[in-house]
Design an enzyme around this catalytic site. Structure first.
Site, PDB file in Angstrom:
ATOM      1  N   LEU A 125       1.021  -1.143   0.012  1.00 53.09           N
ATOM      2  CA  LEU A 125      -0.037   0.040   0.021  1.00 53.09           C
ATOM      3  C   LEU A 125       0.882   1.131  -0.130  1.00 53.09           C
ATOM      4  O   LEU A 125       0.724   2.012  -0.819  1.00 53.09           O
ATOM      5  CB  LEU A 125      -0.887  -0.039   1.311  1.00 53.09           C
ATOM      6  CG  LEU A 125      -1.754   1.282   1.616  1.00 53.09           C
ATOM      7  CD1 LEU A 125      -2.772   1.597   0.424  1.00 53.09           C
ATOM      8  CD2 LEU A 125      -2.482   1.012   2.980  1.00 53.09           C
ATOM      9  N   GLU A 127       3.753   4.342  -0.091  1.00 57.68           N
ATOM     10  CA  GLU A 127       4.641   4.909  -1.002  1.00 57.68           C
ATOM     11  C   GLU A 127       5.419   5.755  -0.281  1.00 57.68           C
ATOM     12  O   GLU A 127       5.023   6.286   0.913  1.00 57.68           O
ATOM     13  CB  GLU A 127       3.741   5.635  -2.150  1.00 57.68           C
ATOM     14  CG  GLU A 127       3.134   4.325  -2.773  1.00 57.68           C
ATOM     15  CD  GLU A 127       2.064   5.335  -4.159  1.00 57.68           C
ATOM     16  OE1 GLU A 127       2.434   6.424  -4.546  1.00 57.68           O
ATOM     17  OE2 GLU A 127       1.578   4.503  -4.786  1.00 57.68           O
ATOM     18  N   GLU A 363       1.880  -0.741   9.921  1.00 52.72           N
ATOM     19  CA  GLU A 363       0.638  -1.329   9.928  1.00 52.72           C
ATOM     20  C   GLU A 363      -0.039  -0.119  10.566  1.00 52.72           C
ATOM     21  O   GLU A 363      -1.133  -0.378  11.208  1.00 52.72           O
ATOM     22  CB  GLU A 363       0.394  -2.518  10.378  1.00 52.72           C
ATOM     23  CG  GLU A 363       1.103  -3.676   9.600  1.00 52.72           C
ATOM     24  CD  GLU A 363       0.274  -5.051   9.316  1.00 52.72           C
ATOM     25  OE1 GLU A 363      -0.740  -5.017   9.867  1.00 52.72           O
ATOM     26  OE2 GLU A 363       1.048  -5.814   8.975  1.00 52.72           O
TER      27      GLU A 363
END
Ligand code: CAA
Length: 381
Positions: A125, A127, A363
């Site tokens: 996910l 970047e 996370e």
């Protein structure tokens, strides 16, 4: 209220603990020191069926309750935190997302080999400019005929250099529609996907965190995961569950640090007695035990809500926030009990001190967990 694990959960916990003692203990240190991806251990986890804990039996998995997955992550984390995060991402993000949102042909193709360990999955996910602000992606996917063409650079991909397949998130369409993302299943051999950099990290050296470049990467249209434009909600739903897994990783590391501190305190002498007989040390151990038990209750409670199919977003964020921050304190105190030896690479606590730091970052940082909890509170009150 029942605070006891079920018989099946206890059996699973014992099985993983035996596996860890027999297979992981002899290999963990050298793999970690040599920054090697633990492929052989993952194969063995696959043989035991443990890589299919979020895969339904229809697709050759052994789908268990979420608390069992939490117990497995906790056991592995006690000895090899790098293996635990690879296992956690593979199970609670990669397999879970395909099992929940995949088409039947995606499930048939990807889940059986993932449950056996023939495919190790990653979840991409983040970047460089979109970590906490996860929907602000630059990677684009444009449909050309029956193929999606992906362009962009993904960052901080756990297992990135060694994974066989990825769930990759992009902005939906060529126009940057606000917060609309797409999710794709991308195999490492798809043309245009390249691992461009392996990060030099403070800890978790065996988990091979990488940057992935997508240059006109061609993904067949049937590999779109879930509905077009629904990627953000897929990502955030899966992260709700996997954050309980990171809380479990925190528990495993904390438990090990606690045990290391006790064992050191029982053998080291100062002022004519064992450290364990000195009140200052006893109080540190009391604090550790209290933090650990509170973190465990929050983590198991979040998993239990999940298993009861109740709303668990807030409790997952609380568990991750509390358990990861408690783990920082626990490992720090456990290292302090070791005195100067805690600063030496000869003692495991030095590694745990480095490994534990990322738990309140990946996370979703602690700040993101507080944001999630606050949003839930605003809805409730
Ligand atoms: N479950 C399901 N859907 C959810 C959701 C949830 N808990 N939370 C939000 N959504 C949905 C929304 O309904 C919305 O859906 P639509 O587009 O269909 O309307 C969409 O997701 C976007 O939601 P928001 O408007 O709330 O999004 P936001 O931009 O305000 O972001 C955030 C919210 C909480 C800050 C989120 O971006 C976030 O959690 N950021 C942290 C990201 C993160 O944890 N990254 C970790 C990367 S993975 C990793 O680290 C793995 C590894 O390798 C170790």
């Amino acid at each position: 209220m029942n605070f006891e694990l079920s018989e099946n959960q206890k059996l699973l916990q014992e099985m993983v603990s035996e596996f860890v003692q027999k297979e992981v203990v002899p290999r963990a240190k050298s793999l970690e020191d040599e920054h090697k991806f633990p492929r052989e251990l993952l194969n063995k986890l696959g043989e035991l069926g443990l890589l299919g804990m979020t895969v339904s039996t229809q697709y050759e998995g052994c789908q268990t309750d979420y608390l069992s997955l939490v117990l497995a992550i906790e056991e592995i984390s006690k000895i090899f935190p790098s293996l635990a995060v690879i296992f956690s991402v593979h199970s609670s993000l990669f397999c879970y997302s395909i099992n929940k949102f995949g088409t039947s042909s995606q499930k048939k193709k990807y889940l059986p080999p993932s449950a056996k360990g023939e495919i190790i999955g990653a979840f991409s996910l983040t970047e460089s400019g979109a970590g906490s602000d996860a929907t602000n992606l630059k990677t684009r996917a444009v449909k050309k005929g029956r193929t999606w063409v992906l362009n962009g650079t993904k960052a901080w991909v756990t297992s990135g250099s060694d994974a066989d397949a990825f769930i990759i998130f992009t902005k939906a369409g060529s126009e940057a529609r606000e917060k609309k993302l797409n999710a794709f299943i991308v195999e490492k051999n798809f043309p245009g996907l390249k691992v461009s950099k392996v990060e030099e990290k403070m800890g978790l050296h065996s988990s091979g965190t990488s940057e992935i470049v997508l240059e006109d990467c061609e993904v067949p249209e049937e590999n779109l995961l879930g509905e077009e434009g629904k990627g953000a909600s897929i990502a955030l739903h899966c992260l709700d569950g996997s954050r309980i897994g990171i809380a479990a990783q925190s528990l495993g590391i904390s438990q090990k640090a606690f045990e290391e501190a006790i064992s050191y305190a029982k053998q080291r002498e100062a002022f004519g007695k064992k450290l364990s007989q000195i009140q200052a040390i006893q109080f540190m151990l009391a604090d550790i035990a209290t933090l650990l038990e509170s973190a465990r209750f929050l983590t198991y409670r979040a998993a239990n809500l999940y298993d009861k199919k109740k709303t668990f977003t807030k409790q997952a964020a609380m568990a991750k926030l509390y358990a990861s921050e408690a783990a920082h304190k626990i490992v720090d105190k456990a290292l302090q009990i070791h005195g100067g030896y805690g600063y030496s690479k000869e003692y495991l606590i030095e590694q745990l001190y480095r490994d534990v730091r990322v738990l309140s970052i990946y996370e979703g940082t602690s700040e993101i967990q507080r944001l999630v909890i606050s949003r839930c509170l605003q809805e409730e009150y």
